[in-house]
Design a protein around this motif. Structure first.
Motif, PDB file in Angstrom:
ATOM      1  N   LEU A   1       0.859  -1.183   0.000  1.00  0.00           N
ATOM      2  CA  LEU A   1       0.000   0.000   0.000  1.00  0.00           C
ATOM      3  C   LEU A   1       0.894   1.232   0.000  1.00  0.00           C
ATOM      4  O   LEU A   1       1.920   1.261   0.682  1.00  0.00           O
ATOM      5  CB  LEU A   1      -0.900   0.023   1.236  1.00  0.00           C
ATOM      6  N   LEU A   2       0.495   2.251  -0.743  1.00  0.00           N
ATOM      7  CA  LEU A   2       1.325   3.433  -0.932  1.00  0.00           C
ATOM      8  C   LEU A   2       0.535   4.705  -0.663  1.00  0.00           C
ATOM      9  O   LEU A   2      -0.620   4.826  -1.068  1.00  0.00           O
ATOM     10  CB  LEU A   2       1.843   3.463  -2.372  1.00  0.00           C
ATOM     11  N   SER A   3       1.171   5.620   0.034  1.00  0.00           N
ATOM     12  CA  SER A   3       0.637   6.974   0.159  1.00  0.00           C
ATOM     13  C   SER A   3       1.745   7.940  -0.233  1.00  0.00           C
ATOM     14  O   SER A   3       2.928   7.602  -0.181  1.00  0.00           O
ATOM     15  CB  SER A   3       0.173   7.259   1.593  1.00  0.00           C
ATOM     16  N   ASP A   4       1.351   9.140  -0.641  1.00  0.00           N
ATOM     17  CA  ASP A   4       2.371  10.156  -0.915  1.00  0.00           C
ATOM     18  C   ASP A   4       2.042  11.401  -0.105  1.00  0.00           C
ATOM     19  O   ASP A   4       0.928  11.585   0.360  1.00  0.00           O
ATOM     20  CB  ASP A   4       2.468  10.460  -2.413  1.00  0.00           C
ATOM     21  N   ASP A   5       3.025  12.251   0.056  1.00  0.00           N
ATOM     22  CA  ASP A   5       2.855  13.421   0.913  1.00  0.00           C
ATOM     23  C   ASP A   5       2.247  14.624   0.195  1.00  0.00           C
ATOM     24  O   ASP A   5       2.002  15.659   0.819  1.00  0.00           O
ATOM     25  CB  ASP A   5       4.175  13.807   1.565  1.00  0.00           C
ATOM     26  N   ASN A   6       1.991  14.504  -1.095  1.00  0.00           N
ATOM     27  CA  ASN A   6       1.411  15.603  -1.876  1.00  0.00           C
ATOM     28  C   ASN A   6       2.198  16.908  -1.694  1.00  0.00           C
ATOM     29  O   ASN A   6       1.642  17.996  -1.794  1.00  0.00           O
ATOM     30  CB  ASN A   6      -0.064  15.823  -1.501  1.00  0.00           C
ATOM     31  N   PHE A   7       3.486  16.793  -1.380  1.00  0.00           N
ATOM     32  CA  PHE A   7       4.361  17.940  -1.148  1.00  0.00           C
ATOM     33  C   PHE A   7       3.885  18.812   0.017  1.00  0.00           C
ATOM     34  O   PHE A   7       4.134  20.012   0.052  1.00  0.00           O
ATOM     35  CB  PHE A   7       4.526  18.775  -2.421  1.00  0.00           C
ATOM     36  N   LEU A   8       3.193  18.176   0.988  1.00  0.00           N
ATOM     37  CA  LEU A   8       2.696  18.886   2.162  1.00  0.00           C
ATOM     38  C   LEU A   8       3.443  18.421   3.405  1.00  0.00           C
ATOM     39  O   LEU A   8       3.728  17.230   3.562  1.00  0.00           O
ATOM     40  CB  LEU A   8       1.195  18.633   2.344  1.00  0.00           C
ATOM     41  N   ASP A   9       3.741  19.337   4.292  1.00  0.00           N
ATOM     42  CA  ASP A   9       4.480  19.003   5.507  1.00  0.00           C
ATOM     43  C   ASP A   9       3.695  18.124   6.478  1.00  0.00           C
ATOM     44  O   ASP A   9       4.291  17.389   7.260  1.00  0.00           O
ATOM     45  CB  ASP A   9       4.915  20.283   6.240  1.00  0.00           C
ATOM     46  N   ASN A  10       2.386  18.196   6.424  1.00  0.00           N
ATOM     47  CA  ASN A  10       1.580  17.417   7.371  1.00  0.00           C
ATOM     48  C   ASN A  10       1.191  16.035   6.848  1.00  0.00           C
ATOM     49  O   ASN A  10       0.435  15.320   7.495  1.00  0.00           O
ATOM     50  CB  ASN A  10       0.330  18.199   7.774  1.00  0.00           C
ATOM     51  N   GLN A  11       1.679  15.635   5.669  1.00  0.00           N
ATOM     52  CA  GLN A  11       1.410  14.302   5.129  1.00  0.00           C
ATOM     53  C   GLN A  11       2.727  13.555   4.965  1.00  0.00           C
ATOM     54  O   GLN A  11       3.802  14.134   4.984  1.00  0.00           O
ATOM     55  CB  GLN A  11       0.667  14.390   3.793  1.00  0.00           C
ATOM     56  N   LYS A  12       2.600  12.231   4.796  1.00  0.00           N
ATOM     57  CA  LYS A  12       3.779  11.364   4.710  1.00  0.00           C
ATOM     58  C   LYS A  12       3.746  10.531   3.438  1.00  0.00           C
ATOM     59  O   LYS A  12       2.676  10.176   2.956  1.00  0.00           O
ATOM     60  CB  LYS A  12       3.807  10.397   5.893  1.00  0.00           C
ATOM     61  N   THR A  13       4.925  10.194   2.968  1.00  0.00           N
ATOM     62  CA  THR A  13       5.044   9.187   1.925  1.00  0.00           C
ATOM     63  C   THR A  13       5.354   7.869   2.620  1.00  0.00           C
ATOM     64  O   THR A  13       6.332   7.765   3.351  1.00  0.00           O
ATOM     65  CB  THR A  13       6.169   9.547   0.938  1.00  0.00           C
ATOM     66  N   LEU A  14       4.476   6.895   2.431  1.00  0.00           N
ATOM     67  CA  LEU A  14       4.611   5.600   3.106  1.00  0.00           C
ATOM     68  C   LEU A  14       4.476   4.467   2.110  1.00  0.00           C
ATOM     69  O   LEU A  14       3.695   4.548   1.167  1.00  0.00           O
ATOM     70  CB  LEU A  14       3.513   5.431   4.170  1.00  0.00           C
ATOM     71  N   LEU A  15       5.216   3.399   2.349  1.00  0.00           N
ATOM     72  CA  LEU A  15       5.045   2.143   1.633  1.00  0.00           C
ATOM     73  C   LEU A  15       4.842   1.075   2.708  1.00  0.00           C
ATOM     74  O   LEU A  15       5.729   0.813   3.511  1.00  0.00           O
ATOM     75  CB  LEU A  15       6.262   1.808   0.771  1.00  0.00           C
ATOM     76  N   LEU A  16       3.639   0.506   2.747  1.00  0.00           N
ATOM     77  CA  LEU A  16       3.302  -0.527   3.725  1.00  0.00           C
ATOM     78  C   LEU A  16       3.297  -1.885   3.050  1.00  0.00           C
ATOM     79  O   LEU A  16       2.884  -2.005   1.890  1.00  0.00           O
ATOM     80  CB  LEU A  16       1.926  -0.244   4.341  1.00  0.00           C
ATOM     81  N   HIS A  17       3.729  -2.903   3.760  1.00  0.00           N
ATOM     82  CA  HIS A  17       3.808  -4.256   3.214  1.00  0.00           C
ATOM     83  C   HIS A  17       3.094  -5.215   4.147  1.00  0.00           C
ATOM     84  O   HIS A  17       3.314  -5.195   5.358  1.00  0.00           O
ATOM     85  CB  HIS A  17       5.275  -4.664   3.061  1.00  0.00           C
TER      86      HIS A  17
END
Length: 121
Positions: A98-114
């Protein structure tokens, strides 16, 4: 998706629960798909849900319900999950990413979950 004689794609509808909305889909095998849905509220933060959907359910033309496999809450420090991929393993289970990106925002994270998914047949 099946196509009618006029060549247009037939619409398919999927049930929604609370404010979960589909973001991505991955194929597990010739009969099973895994749907990633996400939800966000300022009070509870981000949540994600994985539902298994079968090809016969898709082809039936009925509203797609699927089977909820898991729900991930903000207690696990997830963010804006929007991508999913799967790889089959030799033992019949699947590696799920599963993947999320931070959208170039300081309050979000880029994550890769397995995760490892084991389907009971």
């Amino acid at each position: 998706m099946p196509k009618p004689k006029n060549g247009k794609t037939l619409p398919r509808y999927i049930t929604s629960f609370l404010s979960f909305y589909p973001t991505d889909l991955t194929k597990l095998d010739n009969n099973n798909f895994l749907l990633l849905e996400r939800d966000y509220t300022p009070l509870f933060g981000g949540q994600a849900r994985l539902r298994r959907i079968t090809l016969p359910e898709i082809m039936s033309g009925n509203v797609i319900e699927g089977e909820e496999m898991t729900r991930i809450s903000s207690a696990f420090d997830i963010d804006n999950l929007e991508g999913i991929a799967s790889l089959p393993r030799d033992d019949g289970s699947y590696d799920i990413f599963l993947l999320s990106d931070d959208n170039f925002l300081d309050n979000q994270k880029t994550l890769l979950l397995h995760f490892q998914l084991i389907l009971h047949k």
